[in-house]
Design an enzyme around this catalytic site. Structure first.
Site, mmCIF file in Angstrom:
data_model
loop_
_atom_site.group_PDB
_atom_site.id
_atom_site.type_symbol
_atom_site.label_atom_id
_atom_site.label_comp_id
_atom_site.label_asym_id
_atom_site.label_seq_id
_atom_site.Cartn_x
_atom_site.Cartn_y
_atom_site.Cartn_z
ATOM 1 N N GLY A 1 0.703 -1.208 0.177
ATOM 2 C CA GLY A 1 0.201 -0.053 -0.135
ATOM 3 C C GLY A 1 0.673 1.212 0.104
ATOM 4 O O GLY A 1 0.631 2.272 -0.703
ATOM 5 N N TYR B 1 5.123 -19.956 8.782
ATOM 6 C CA TYR B 1 6.236 -19.319 7.931
ATOM 7 C C TYR B 1 5.947 -19.274 6.534
ATOM 8 O O TYR B 1 5.973 -18.363 5.890
ATOM 9 C CB TYR B 1 7.743 -19.621 8.521
ATOM 10 C CG TYR B 1 8.808 -19.041 7.832
ATOM 11 C CD1 TYR B 1 8.890 -17.580 8.035
ATOM 12 C CD2 TYR B 1 9.851 -19.676 6.863
ATOM 13 C CE1 TYR B 1 10.251 -17.213 7.385
ATOM 14 C CE2 TYR B 1 10.702 -19.108 6.292
ATOM 15 C CZ TYR B 1 11.142 -17.786 6.523
ATOM 16 O OH TYR B 1 11.943 -17.069 5.902
#
Ligand code: NAD
Ligand code: UDP
Length: 309
Positions: A103, A146
């Site tokens: 973003g 992960y």
């Protein structure tokens, strides 16, 4: 002068990237929340006028003043014991953190490089691993937090590239070692070296027949620098293809440290990949890159570093 934001800058690889970009005349903004990193890794940059540090959790709203040309997203617990201790934070930094980074990149018109991993291939059924292999990951095993966070991060990065036109790069990093790793981060290099320096036996997990391929950090950051400035938009493996069993690796460490080899066998962690070796054909072709530091030389440097800790 271009400005680069490095998330995870107080970590092992992030701090070496900060050094590299500063030495190439970039302005560097380092960001970290110190969950697995250390102030000591960036202490030498405190008087550097082109370096600024922001203590911040990258999963929270990101607001950086001024222009940002590049973002290197390296924040994430990275060693198996770290992501077992912080499973939710690991998923959050891979998912929410990557979302915030993308973003910010969109708002600033910056190019993003995502630190992905050989763990996206899981316990691989293709060997050595090429970038077009989709992997063999157990989503609900302990390593899933992960592996899946990184796989999600790759998917989100490709979505921002395709849907929003954000310039993105993805590096799949294979086992990398060197100075500034935490002595107790649980990975095999710091474990074996700390054990050898303390006169203890090296803890080999399983029967030691599983393989890894170890890349020295200066080689890795050179490849990352090249990838960032290249036109390659799809994932690229970076690592050293010299593969060996963990049992042989223990011998190598004892040999370089100049001590007799002492080992103690312990249980193999769940879902520990049996083999791992990067196919770096693509990196050779598109980045004109390959590792140059010999394992023995890299280990010697790393052992010297651990002696000072
Ligand atoms: P590291 O633990 O030394 O560095 C990670 C840094 O990220 C730490 O300083 C930590 O405090 C910071 N961090 C974590 N969560 C954060 C958050 N929410 N906000 C801000 N900072 C945060 O580990 P490393 O070995 O330097 O790994 C760096 C990156 O490279 C990671 O993304 C890792 O997944 C990737 N990687 C490393 C290897 C390797 O062999 N070292 C292999 C594959 C991928
Ligand atoms: N390993 C080991 N002894 C240790 C730490 C790790 O034998 O003290 C093994 C581990 O089981 C794995 C390999 O070394 O097969 C590399 O482990 P590491 O945690 O460094 O990273 P991984 O490649 O598994 O992500």
């Amino acid at each position: 002068m271009a400005t680069v934001l490095i998330t995870g800058a107080a970590g092992f690889i992030g701090s070496h990237l900060a050094d590299l970009f500063l030495s190439n005349d970039y302005t560097v903004v380092g960001m970290d929340n110190f969950i697995t990193g250390s102030r000591r890794n960036i202490a030498h940059l405190s008087s550097e006028s082109r370096f600024r540090f922001v203590e911040h959790d990258v999963t929270q709203y990101l607001d950086i003043e001024g222009k940002i040309d590049y973002i290197l997203h390296f924040a994430s617990p990275a060693s198996p014991i770290d992501y077992l201790e912080f499973p939710i934070q690991t998923m959050k930094v891979g998912a929410l953190g990557t979302h915030k980074v993308l973003g910010l990149a969109r708002a600033k018109g910056a190019r993003v490089l995502l630190a992905s991993t050989s763990e996206t291939y899981g316990d691989p059924l293709i060997h050595p691993q090429t970038e077009d292999y989709w992997g063999n990951v157990n989503p609900i095993g302990p390593r899933g937090v992960y592996d899946e966070a990184k796989r999600f991060a790759e998917a989100l990065t490709m979505a921002y590239q395709r849907y929003h036109g954000v310039e993105t790069r993805i590096v799949r990093i294979f086992n990398t070692y060197g100075p500034r790793m935490r002595a107790r981060d649980g990975r095999v290099v710091p474990n074996f070296i700390s054990q050898v320096l303390a006169g203890q036996a090296m803890t080999v997990y399983g029967d030691g027949s599983q393989t890894r391929s170890f890349c020295y950090v200066s080689d890795l950051v050179d490849g990352i620098f090249r990838l960032l400035l290249s036109d390659e938009q799809e994932p690229v493996n970076l690592g050293n293809p010299r593969e060996m069993t963990i049992a042989t690796f223990a011998k190598k460490i004892a040999n370089v440290a100049g001590v007799p080899e002492k080992t103690q066998y312990e249980a193999l962690p769940v879902d520990d990949p049996k083999v791992r070796q990067p196919d770096i054909t693509k990196a050779r072709r598109v980045l004109d890159w390959e590792p140059v530091v010999k394992l023995e030389d890299g280990l010697r440097e790393t052992i010297e570093y651990f002696k000072t800790r």
